[in-house]
Design an enzyme around this catalytic site. Structure first.
Site, PDB file in Angstrom:
ATOM      1  N   ARG A  55      37.098  56.382 -38.665  1.00 29.23           N
ATOM      2  CA  ARG A  55      38.418  55.819 -38.386  1.00 29.23           C
ATOM      3  C   ARG A  55      38.881  55.992 -36.948  1.00 29.23           C
ATOM      4  O   ARG A  55      39.377  55.058 -36.317  1.00 29.23           O
ATOM      5  CB  ARG A  55      39.476  56.425 -39.330  1.00 29.23           C
ATOM      6  N   THR A  56      38.736  57.189 -36.416  1.00 24.90           N
ATOM      7  CA  THR A  56      39.294  57.433 -35.077  1.00 24.90           C
ATOM      8  C   THR A  56      38.590  56.551 -34.046  1.00 24.90           C
ATOM      9  O   THR A  56      39.225  55.839 -33.266  1.00 24.90           O
ATOM     10  CB  THR A  56      39.170  58.926 -34.695  1.00 24.90           C
ATOM     11  N   LYS A  84      19.263  66.076 -23.143  1.00 24.22           N
ATOM     12  CA  LYS A  84      18.352  66.611 -22.101  1.00 24.22           C
ATOM     13  C   LYS A  84      18.942  67.848 -21.432  1.00 24.22           C
ATOM     14  O   LYS A  84      18.367  68.366 -20.481  1.00 24.22           O
ATOM     15  CB  LYS A  84      18.109  65.543 -21.029  1.00 24.22           C
ATOM     16  N   ARG A 105      35.664  62.897 -28.415  1.00 25.05           N
ATOM     17  CA  ARG A 105      35.651  63.867 -29.521  1.00 25.05           C
ATOM     18  C   ARG A 105      34.472  64.801 -29.271  1.00 25.05           C
ATOM     19  O   ARG A 105      33.367  64.339 -28.983  1.00 25.05           O
ATOM     20  CB  ARG A 105      35.494  63.138 -30.855  1.00 25.05           C
ATOM     21  N   HIS A 133      43.917  67.530 -33.033  1.00 24.47           N
ATOM     22  CA  HIS A 133      43.625  66.098 -33.147  1.00 24.47           C
ATOM     23  C   HIS A 133      44.957  65.359 -32.932  1.00 24.47           C
ATOM     24  O   HIS A 133      45.541  64.818 -33.862  1.00 24.47           O
ATOM     25  CB  HIS A 133      43.049  65.818 -34.542  1.00 24.47           C
TER      26      HIS A 133
HETATM   27  C1  NCD Z   1      39.680  63.999 -39.406  1.00 24.71           C
HETATM   28  C2  NCD Z   1      38.996  64.661 -38.243  1.00 24.71           C
HETATM   29  O1  NCD Z   1      38.004  64.156 -37.719  1.00 24.71           O
HETATM   30  O2  NCD Z   1      39.504  65.695 -37.858  1.00 24.71           O
HETATM   31  N1  NCD Z   1      39.463  62.656 -39.603  1.00 24.71           N
HETATM   32  C3  NCD Z   1      40.054  61.712 -38.826  1.00 24.71           C
HETATM   33  O3  NCD Z   1      40.003  61.757 -37.630  1.00 24.71           O
HETATM   34  N2  NCD Z   1      40.696  60.714 -39.446  1.00 24.71           N
HETATM   35  C4  NCD Z   1      39.649  64.787 -40.653  1.00 24.71           C
HETATM   36  C5  NCD Z   1      38.396  65.425 -41.123  1.00 24.71           C
HETATM   37  O4  NCD Z   1      37.314  65.267 -40.575  1.00 24.71           O
HETATM   38  O5  NCD Z   1      38.497  66.113 -42.133  1.00 24.71           O
END
Ligand code: NCD
Length: 305
Positions: A55-56, A84, A105, A133
């Site tokens: 999703r993100t 590497k 991320r 997040h």
């Molecule tokens: C979450 C994350 O990656 O922290 N998901 C998200 O970004 N929608 C939640 C999770 O991984 O549990």
């Protein structure tokens, strides 16, 4: 609002006013999709995902495309020079030449903060390990704003893995800015970190309560479910012990007040039998994630409708 050129590595980089301005901007963008398509023409979003995401990552990409911009990036650090032995700072020094804004991320806590200190282009934290997040909180608060109106009047129970769950950490901060009531429920091994409880106490006059069972949370306005973060447990035996402790199904909530939110993905904590009921807000979170991330990207690039 002036988010132009700023990085968002933590929820603390956004004020209540920033949130409110972003909500208004997201509403405007949703109402004017054709005009939105002109806003970021010629701009490039770099998408650097060293940890899995559905999703993100895709909602950020969709947001940039709906703003008329383009995206480059990767969804697996294993296919990059990290494999590497390249360190993040060199990756950042590279990508800043190729794009105007970056969402990243990483499994290391503080990775986005470090990147933002090195980078000449703004960085958005798309999740850093078990830490934060912030843009999921933006999505969550925008969903509450759209579905309930006044966030300050809400009572929200954060449930599940409150130790490792970065979405819960950032959301607690975000709700505290609005003065909402917070309840916390987790297996005791996975309770909300003490330093974050301290933050809530200081900033929020202790406007939160820890609950001993899920049943005590069923009449809040929102139950915010989270999955147990299996990949962050040091010992899988510990995970096996608690993995079935928190499970919510339709029967439990059908006659109760709470609506259900979840950042997803789910494992077994949220039964599919809730999906088609009026209780489920988690699909709406996904819908709202695009306009609110459009608002964030456009604001950080300094463009407005
Ligand atoms: C979450 C994350 O990656 O922290 N998901 C998200 O970004 N929608 C939640 C999770 O991984 O549990």
């Amino acid at each position: 609002m002036n988010l132009k050129g700023r990085s968002i590595s933590s929820i603390e980089d956004l004020s209540k006013e920033d949130f409110e301005n972003l909500f208004l901007f997201a509403d405007k963008l949703s109402d004017n999709p054709k005009d939105a398509l002109e806003l970021c023409k010629g701009k490039i979003l770099g998408v650097l995902f060293f940890e899995p995401s559905t999703r993100t990552r895709l909602s950020f990409e969709s947001a940039m495309l709906r703003l008329g911009g383009k995206t480059i990036g990767f969804s697996d650090g294993e296919n990059t020079s990290t494999k590497k032995g390249e360190i993040i700072s060199d990756t950042i020094k590279t990508i800043e030449n190729y794009c105007d804004i970056v969402v990243m991320r990483h499994w290391i806590e503080g990775a986005a903060k470090m990147a933002s200190e090195l980078s000449s282009v703004p960085i958005i934290n798309g999740g850093d390990g078990k830490h934060e997040h912030p843009t999921q909180t933006l999505v969550d608060l925008y969903t509450m704003h759209r579905e309930f109106g006044d966030i300050s009047k809400l009572e929200v129970c954060l449930v599940g893995d409150l130790k490792y769950g970065r979405t819960a950490h950032s959301l607690a901060h975000g709700l505290s800015l609005f003065g909402s009531k917070i309840k916390l429920f987790s297996p005791k091994e996975l309770s909300f970190p003490d330093e974050l409880k301290g933050m809530l106490k200081n900033r929020f006059n202790g406007n939160f309560e820890e609950k001993a069972s899920l049943d005590e949370c069923l009449d809040t306005d929102i139950i915010y479910m989270t999955r147990l973060q299996k990949e962050r447990f040091a010992n899988l035996y510990e995970y096996e012990k608690v993995k079935n402790v928190v499970v919510l199904n339709y029967d439990k909530i059908k006659n109760r007040k709470a609506k259900i939110m979840h950042p997803l993905p789910r494992v077994n904590e949220l039964d599919y039998d809730i999906d088609d009921s009026e209780k489920a807000l988690y699909f709406k979170q996904m819908k709202y994630s695009v306009p609110i991330r459009m608002a964030l990207i456009a604001s950080m690039l300094g463009v407005d409708l």
